[in-house]
Design a protein around this motif. Structure first.
Motif, PDB file in Angstrom:
ATOM      1  N   GLU A  45      24.867  35.053 -17.936  1.00  0.00           N
ATOM      2  CA  GLU A  45      23.851  34.333 -17.163  1.00  0.00           C
ATOM      3  C   GLU A  45      23.927  34.665 -15.677  1.00  0.00           C
ATOM      4  O   GLU A  45      22.906  34.884 -15.014  1.00  0.00           O
ATOM      5  CB  GLU A  45      24.022  32.827 -17.373  1.00  0.00           C
ATOM      6  N   GLN A  46      25.156  34.703 -15.136  1.00  0.00           N
ATOM      7  CA  GLN A  46      25.337  34.981 -13.712  1.00  0.00           C
ATOM      8  C   GLN A  46      26.478  35.973 -13.507  1.00  0.00           C
ATOM      9  O   GLN A  46      27.566  35.606 -13.054  1.00  0.00           O
ATOM     10  CB  GLN A  46      25.616  33.683 -12.949  1.00  0.00           C
ATOM     11  N   PRO A  47      26.261  37.236 -13.853  1.00  0.00           N
ATOM     12  CA  PRO A  47      27.343  38.239 -13.757  1.00  0.00           C
ATOM     13  C   PRO A  47      27.837  38.473 -12.338  1.00  0.00           C
ATOM     14  O   PRO A  47      28.979  38.875 -12.131  1.00  0.00           O
ATOM     15  CB  PRO A  47      26.693  39.501 -14.332  1.00  0.00           C
ATOM     16  N   GLY A  48      26.996  38.178 -11.326  1.00  0.00           N
ATOM     17  CA  GLY A  48      27.422  38.379  -9.946  1.00  0.00           C
ATOM     18  C   GLY A  48      28.568  37.493  -9.526  1.00  0.00           C
ATOM     19  O   GLY A  48      29.256  37.795  -8.536  1.00  0.00           O
ATOM     20  N   MET A  49      28.822  36.400 -10.258  1.00  0.00           N
ATOM     21  CA  MET A  49      29.957  35.538  -9.935  1.00  0.00           C
ATOM     22  C   MET A  49      31.285  36.205 -10.262  1.00  0.00           C
ATOM     23  O   MET A  49      32.317  35.870  -9.672  1.00  0.00           O
ATOM     24  CB  MET A  49      29.854  34.210 -10.693  1.00  0.00           C
ATOM     25  N   LEU A  50      31.272  37.134 -11.209  1.00  0.00           N
ATOM     26  CA  LEU A  50      32.507  37.832 -11.567  1.00  0.00           C
ATOM     27  C   LEU A  50      32.834  38.904 -10.538  1.00  0.00           C
ATOM     28  O   LEU A  50      33.983  39.059 -10.123  1.00  0.00           O
ATOM     29  CB  LEU A  50      32.378  38.458 -12.953  1.00  0.00           C
ATOM     30  N   HIS A  51      31.810  39.641 -10.112  1.00  0.00           N
ATOM     31  CA  HIS A  51      31.980  40.666  -9.081  1.00  0.00           C
ATOM     32  C   HIS A  51      30.612  41.031  -8.526  1.00  0.00           C
ATOM     33  O   HIS A  51      29.612  41.056  -9.250  1.00  0.00           O
ATOM     34  CB  HIS A  51      32.665  41.914  -9.651  1.00  0.00           C
ATOM     35  N   GLU A  52      30.571  41.326  -7.240  1.00  0.00           N
ATOM     36  CA  GLU A  52      29.300  41.622  -6.575  1.00  0.00           C
ATOM     37  C   GLU A  52      28.596  42.834  -7.160  1.00  0.00           C
ATOM     38  O   GLU A  52      27.376  42.983  -7.008  1.00  0.00           O
ATOM     39  CB  GLU A  52      29.549  41.847  -5.081  1.00  0.00           C
ATOM     40  N   GLU A  53      29.325  43.707  -7.831  1.00  0.00           N
ATOM     41  CA  GLU A  53      28.724  44.877  -8.457  1.00  0.00           C
ATOM     42  C   GLU A  53      27.640  44.475  -9.455  1.00  0.00           C
ATOM     43  O   GLU A  53      26.689  45.238  -9.689  1.00  0.00           O
ATOM     44  CB  GLU A  53      29.815  45.681  -9.167  1.00  0.00           C
ATOM     45  N   PHE A  54      27.763  43.279 -10.017  1.00  0.00           N
ATOM     46  CA  PHE A  54      26.822  42.831 -11.049  1.00  0.00           C
ATOM     47  C   PHE A  54      25.728  41.917 -10.494  1.00  0.00           C
ATOM     48  O   PHE A  54      25.056  41.221 -11.254  1.00  0.00           O
ATOM     49  CB  PHE A  54      27.581  42.070 -12.147  1.00  0.00           C
ATOM     50  N   LYS A  55      25.544  41.900  -9.187  1.00  0.00           N
ATOM     51  CA  LYS A  55      24.589  40.945  -8.616  1.00  0.00           C
ATOM     52  C   LYS A  55      23.159  41.193  -9.085  1.00  0.00           C
ATOM     53  O   LYS A  55      22.334  40.275  -9.097  1.00  0.00           O
ATOM     54  CB  LYS A  55      24.663  40.984  -7.088  1.00  0.00           C
ATOM     55  N   ASN A  56      22.850  42.417  -9.497  1.00  0.00           N
ATOM     56  CA  ASN A  56      21.506  42.714 -10.013  1.00  0.00           C
ATOM     57  C   ASN A  56      21.447  42.691 -11.534  1.00  0.00           C
ATOM     58  O   ASN A  56      20.463  43.129 -12.124  1.00  0.00           O
ATOM     59  CB  ASN A  56      21.040  44.083  -9.505  1.00  0.00           C
ATOM     60  N   GLY A  57      22.504  42.187 -12.162  1.00  0.00           N
ATOM     61  CA  GLY A  57      22.517  42.085 -13.619  1.00  0.00           C
ATOM     62  C   GLY A  57      23.598  42.943 -14.249  1.00  0.00           C
ATOM     63  O   GLY A  57      24.136  43.865 -13.625  1.00  0.00           O
ATOM     64  N   TYR A  58      23.905  42.629 -15.488  1.00  0.00           N
ATOM     65  CA  TYR A  58      24.918  43.368 -16.248  1.00  0.00           C
ATOM     66  C   TYR A  58      24.239  44.145 -17.364  1.00  0.00           C
ATOM     67  O   TYR A  58      23.437  43.591 -18.118  1.00  0.00           O
ATOM     68  CB  TYR A  58      25.954  42.411 -16.832  1.00  0.00           C
TER      69      TYR A  58
END
Length: 293
Positions: A45-58
């Protein structure tokens, strides 16, 4: 001869380039915890919380310059195995493992068995699925990893077969069991003799990486428990031959890393989908509300 010199020169150039880039990548990852985890549905749902690399989605299976995606290893452990066939293969694999963040998808279970009478036990399970991000350039990993990779490289350059397993499961297992046990209601236990005990077991899937130039070991043929408890089956199934051949021909190396856990969660999301009861016990999920950081 010219071809040999060209290959050697190429390896030297690659090595020099990778070593220059290593310091830069280590600085970039210095703020990332050794192990960061999220429940898998929260991560989706919110991959950017794990790492900024995923801020646009996983996007499953898509590695990048900063992330090495090994989430597919949960369904196919071959995806967590990196085969090296040349020194250049080894250098690039070694560089990726040391300097990229490793992204896993893992399932974990914690089991508690409670003795409630002379002949009766209650069994409870906690089961969850996590996204796990491991920073191998962190202080808890790096020195040991560099030494082990050098040993593997020495084996490779000497023409030896090797299999290096990097196991990151211990930290998550310990953290998960502690949270599950610490935050469950007090249960009245029955004690009849001094040797009555409550005990549990933890299991985890896909939180290892293999670097090898041969094959992954067959655990049942190398396990000391298998040999002691099932010796006739082990012997007649060829375990003896496999054990002798493996020990004499392959350098099996395994390092376990017990890393501190940094937990992330999305407050408005449900924890996991409801899970039905299993056998005579109950299944629970991680008690999120009681976790404090």
């Amino acid at each position: 001869m010219e071809k040999h010199l060209h290959n050697y020169s190429l390896s030297a150039v690659n090595k020099d380039t990778l070593e220059r880039k290593t310091d830069v990548d280590i600085r970039e990852n210095s703020h990332v915890p050794a192990m960061t985890i999220m429940l898998w549905n929260h991560f989706q749902e919110q991959p950017g919380m794990l790492h900024e690399e995923f801020k646009n989605g996983y996007y499953p299976g898509q590695s990048s310059e900063r992330i090495l995606d090994i989430t597919g290893g949960l369904a196919d452990d071959a995806l967590a195995m990196f085969e090296v066939h040349s020194i250049d293969d080894f250098l690039h694999t070694s560089y990726d493992i040391q300097n990229k963040l490793l992204l896993f998808r893992t399932k974990i279970k914690h089991e508690r068995v409670i003795r409630v009478s002379e002949k009766h036990f209650n069994t409870e399970w906690w089961k969850d699925e996590f996204a796990v991000l491991v920073n191998t350039s962190s202080e808890e990993i790096r020195d040991k990893l560099v030494l082990r990779l050098q040993q593997a490289r020495d084996d490779f350059e000497k023409g030896r077969k090797f299999c290096l397993q990097l196991d990151f499961s211990q930290g998550l297992e310990s953290w998960y069991a502690d949270v599950c046990e610490r935050n469950t209601p007090v249960i009245m236990h029955w004690y009849g003799r001094n040797d009555d005990r409550n005990y549990g077991e933890d299991s985890i899937e896909n939180l290892s990486v293999f670097i090898l130039n041969w094959s992954k070991p067959v655990k049942c043929f190398l396990s000391k428990w298998m040999i002691l408890c099932c010796f006739p089956c082990w012997l007649f199934s060829g375990g003896c031959c496999y054990y002798i051949h493996r020990k004499s021909q392959v350098d099996d190396m395994k390092d376990k890393f017990k890393l501190p856990v940094s937990f992330r969660s999305v407050s408005h999301l449900p924890q996991q989908e409801d899970t039905p009861c299993c056998y005579f016990g109950k299944i629970y999920h991680l008690p999120l509300d009681s976790i404090r950081y």
